[in-house]
Design an enzyme around this catalytic site. Structure first.
Site, mmCIF file in Angstrom:
data_model
loop_
_atom_site.group_PDB
_atom_site.id
_atom_site.type_symbol
_atom_site.label_atom_id
_atom_site.label_comp_id
_atom_site.label_asym_id
_atom_site.label_seq_id
_atom_site.Cartn_x
_atom_site.Cartn_y
_atom_site.Cartn_z
ATOM 1 N N SER A 20 29.386 114.684 54.967
ATOM 2 C CA SER A 20 29.921 116.030 55.191
ATOM 3 C C SER A 20 31.293 116.177 54.547
ATOM 4 C CB SER A 20 30.017 116.322 56.694
ATOM 5 O OG SER A 20 28.737 116.343 57.271
ATOM 6 N N GLU A 21 32.160 115.168 54.736
ATOM 7 C CA GLU A 21 33.478 115.187 54.099
ATOM 8 C C GLU A 21 33.893 113.790 53.676
ATOM 9 O OE1 GLU A 21 33.678 119.026 56.393
ATOM 10 O OE2 GLU A 21 33.498 117.011 57.185
ATOM 11 N N THR A 22 34.692 113.755 52.620
ATOM 12 C CA THR A 22 35.362 112.543 52.156
ATOM 13 C C THR A 22 36.846 112.857 52.048
ATOM 14 O OG1 THR A 22 33.431 111.752 50.917
ATOM 15 C CG2 THR A 22 35.576 110.889 50.256
#
Length: 303
Positions: free
Chosen positions: A45-47
């Protein structure tokens, strides 16, 4: 060069639950294009990319990417990165260690309080940098129901009706009748833009009052196809904006209100997000998001 990274599970106290997060600890020198490509490679979903802070009194500057584009602010990256940086600072902890981590995000500086305990998941709580406020209106009930594969009669409960709020990132908030309706959501992308708008943040946060855990106040699912996220196991930025929904429809009295949100249960990634809302003179005064996180893996990128 080798760049250290870690994978954490966030908004959970156990591995292989919650929302996975990649944090690249040595982000200095990477171009925007490289960061976006790495985020797409991790496909979470996020980095997060950790950089030296602009203000030496702060802990780090961070940039947050979905597989599709950069975000100015996000909740589970804030919680997970704060806990990871506290572990980096203190190493192995005996008994309990408190820390303050200040992250420079595109939305502004975010102050996080962290608690590390020996043999337990770390906990972080942060002050939401922007209070929830109304965002661009979303479509009518018929369009929303069609986009979610539900009947119009299943949209809404009590006095809750579809709305839109943002606390850095906008979301369309859709109340549904119960857990059964929540579990049956199936996206119809042919009418998605009609329901949630023709822009990059046409994300749908679907929620109900019925819950699985006895101490939760709401159950939720979040869909962000334009971000490259079919469904998110836990969404702190949405929880921050959800404070406006709760204040608007539930008529909160002055004082502090604790709201626990469960998310990701339908995905087999159960997550618990703590939302604290301070009301003063009938208005939102402050909002905090809290949750636990555990480190799943560490490694190196050869970039």
């Amino acid at each position: 060069m080798a760049r250290r990274y870690a994978i954490l599970d966030v908004f959970t106290n156990r591995l292989l639950a919650g929302n996975p997060l990649a944090v690249v600890l040595d982000g200095e020198g990477l171009s925007d294009e490289r960061m976006q490509a790495i985020a797409k490679e991790f496909n979470l979903s996020e980095t997060v990319f950790v950089l030296p802070p602009e203000n030496p009194a702060h802990s780090a500057k961070v940039r947050i990417f979905t597989p599709a584009y950069e975000l100015p602010f996000a909740g589970h990256p804030t919680v997970g990165t704060a806990i990871l940086l506290a572990h980096e600072r203190f190493g192995a902890v005996r008994d309990e260690q408190d820390a303050v981590v200040v992250l420079e995000e595109k939305i502004g500086s975010v102050r996080c309080g962290v608690v590390l305990k020996d043999g337990a998941a770390g906990f972080a709580e942060f002050d939401v940098p922007r209070l929830s406020r109304p965002a661009t209106p979303i479509g009518d009930v018929e369009a929303i129901a069609a986009a979610l594969g539900l009947s119009p009669s299943e949209i809404g409960f009590e006095n809750h009706r579809p709305s839109s709020f943002e606390a850095g990132v906008p979301f369309g908030f859709v109340p549904v009748a119960n857990l059964d309706a929540l579990s049956r959501v199936q996206l119809d992308m042919s009418v998605w833009k009609e329901a949630f708008g023709d822009h990059n943040h046409n994300d749908a946060y679907v929620y109900c009052r019925q819950t699985t855990a006895h101490d939760s106040a709401f159950s939720a699912r979040m869909f962000a196809p334009s971000m490259g996220i079919a469904e998110d196991p836990a969404t702190g930025a949405a929880a921050a904006a959800f404070a406006g929904v709760v204040e608007h429809f539930d008529g909160l009295t002055d004082g502090t209100h604790f709201v626990r949100i469960e998310q990701g249960f339908d995905m087999g990634r159960p997550s618990l997000i703590d939302l604290e809302i301070d009301m003063d003179n009938g208005k939102l005064h402050a909002v905090r998001i809290g949750g636990q996180a555990v480190i799943l893996a560490r490694g190196e990128l050869y970039i």
